[in-house]
Write a protein that holds these residues in place. Structure first.
Motif: not given
Length: 457
Positions: A358-360, A363, A453
């Motif tokens: 997941n991008p979050q 990050h 997102q």
């Protein structure tokens, strides 16, 4: 603490960002829990009214606020002589920013702690008269003596204990190391007052210990920063007080409930700064635990929750955890639930789905590593291990560049010469200003938020 009606409390929302898909045998589930509070106070920056008024545009707190300002008056505050004057001016600016009706006090801190205003073991109530009296009393802030910060915190706690307000906050300024009590004494004081009030801590100049100041702020769920030039104190104190005046709800906790067989690996705040919460859990009934988040105004914060689930077969799914924002009830009664979100686990044979990050989550994993790399690099530099320092600070440069954390990248560039940010190739600077190194260390945990997102349904 009393429960609040919906009209008194900012509206809280919880969003969960995760990849819930696991491969066969997969057990670790990570999620970013984003908590947003809207419709309450403001986080500061509002213009001030005149000397007899409160900050314009900031609604009064629904449940009252009390603030104690702790000013270092040790002998070192005399050098240079402008430092003490700047501290007085900053305290006066903070007092001027107090909203009418806020309870407040000012403490002079040395190896002892003494009440400067109002005295008598009590808090004053802010209005045009008491603000002026308090500012006149600041002439009694004079340097002389040692530094024992634990005594300051204990006096602040005693004063704040007399407040009927729900928002209890401290502002602490120091310019030196805590040399007149042991580290154990300070830790004991922090343990004693933790959960009773929040506290922002500031170090002025460059003769203080970063880990002491950041440790105080972390223990008391506040912010820490450096004011290298004492001339900047007034603006910083005004900003801190404006943000304190914007708090509307105190003692909010992140409650995690997990099913049988699920273990919590860690819980940490990851925005606006990294803060470890795993060890601060308090049990809240069967398979539930509370993690403190402090006071809230209009703001948003992100939390990284990682749990370990039991093994399951392809096609099975389960609730891995339920995250709720709660206000504890007095006497251990039923807490008020402000909002909640669900963390799920689904086992699939689709390798593309189960291996996607997941991008979050990706990050903030990088942002936590960035903070750690800076700390490790600076520690290695201080110990003379320049190879390790170069490697770790190079990795920090790489992570800062990749995540778009421009503020941290600028701070790093004052400590290392960047050859190639993308690969983390750097050279240690031969000479580094002490203020630059301390600023990087103090602000190393500040993160940049990821571009949002769509939330996982």
């Amino acid at each position: 603490m009393a429960n609040f009606s919906k009209s008194q409390v900012p509206q809280f929302s919880v969003e969960v960002y995760q990849n819930e898909f696991l491969p066969e045998g997969g057990r670790e589930v990570s999620a970013i829990v984003t908590v947003t509070s809207t419709g309450g106070g403001t986080t500061g920056g509002a213009p001030l009214a005149g000397a007899s008024g409160s900050p314009a545009g900031i609604p009064a707190p629904a449940n009252g606020a009390a603030v104690v300002i702790m000013v270092d008056c040790s002998g070192s505050m005399e050098y240079p002589p402008t430092k003490m004057r700047n501290a007085r001016d900053a305290t006066a600016a903070a007092v001027e920013t107090l909203r009418d009706g806020t309870e407040f006090a000012v403490i002079s801190g040395t190896h002892l702690a003494s009440e400067v205003y109002p005295g008598g073991g009590r808090l004053a109530v802010a209005d045009s008269g008491t603000r002026e009296q308090a500012k006149r009393s600041l002439r009694r802030l004079n340097p002389g003596g040692g530094t024992a910060i634990g005594t300051w915190l204990r006096l602040a706690d005693r004063l704040l204990a007399g407040s009927a307000g729900d928002i209890r906050h401290g502002i602490l300024l120091t310019d030196g190391r805590n040399e007149h009590e042991t580290p154990e004494d300070l830790r004991a004081a922090l343990t004693e007052v933790s959960g009773r009030f929040t506290c922002d801590a500031r170090g002025v100049g460059t003769d203080w210990e970063v880990k002491e100041v950041t440790g105080i702020a972390a223990a008391l769920l506040g912010t820490a920063d450096i004011v290298a030039d004492p001339a900047g104190l007034a603006a910083d104190f005004t900003s801190m007080m404006e943000k304190a005046m914007g708090k509307e709800v105190a003692d909010v906790a992140l409650r995690l409930w997990t099913p049988v067989g699920v273990e919590i690996k860690f819980v940490k705040q990851v925005a606006p700064a990294v803060a470890e919460l795993t060890g601060r859990r308090t049990e809240a009934g069967p398979r539930a635990g509370d993690y403190p988040t402090g006071s809230w105004g209009d703001e948003s914060r992100d939390y990284h929750v990682c749990v370990q689930v039991p093994e399951a077969g392809i096609g099975q799914e389960m609730l891995a955890a339920r995250a709720s924002l709660i206000i504890p009830a007095p006497g251990g009664g039923t807490p008020q639930v402000l909002s909640q979100g669900l963390i799920r686990a689904v086992w699939t044979e689709d390798m593309a789905a189960s291996t996607s990050i997941n991008p979050q989550v990706a990050h903030y994993t990088g942002q936590a590593e960035l903070a750690q790399a800076i700390q490790q690099g600076l520690d290695a530099r201080k110990m003379g291990d320049f190879d390790a320092a170069t490697a770790r600070l190079g990795r920090a440069v790489q992570l800062a560049a990749a995540s778009g954390n421009e503020d941290t990248a600028k701070l790093l560039s004052k400590v290392v010469d960047v050859v190639d940010a993308a690969t983390g190739t750097v050279r240690l600077k031969a000479r580094v200003a002490e203020a630059d190194e301390m600023t990087l260390e103090t602000r190393s945990t500040k993160t940049v938020r990821v571009k949002r997102q769509s939330r996982t349904p």
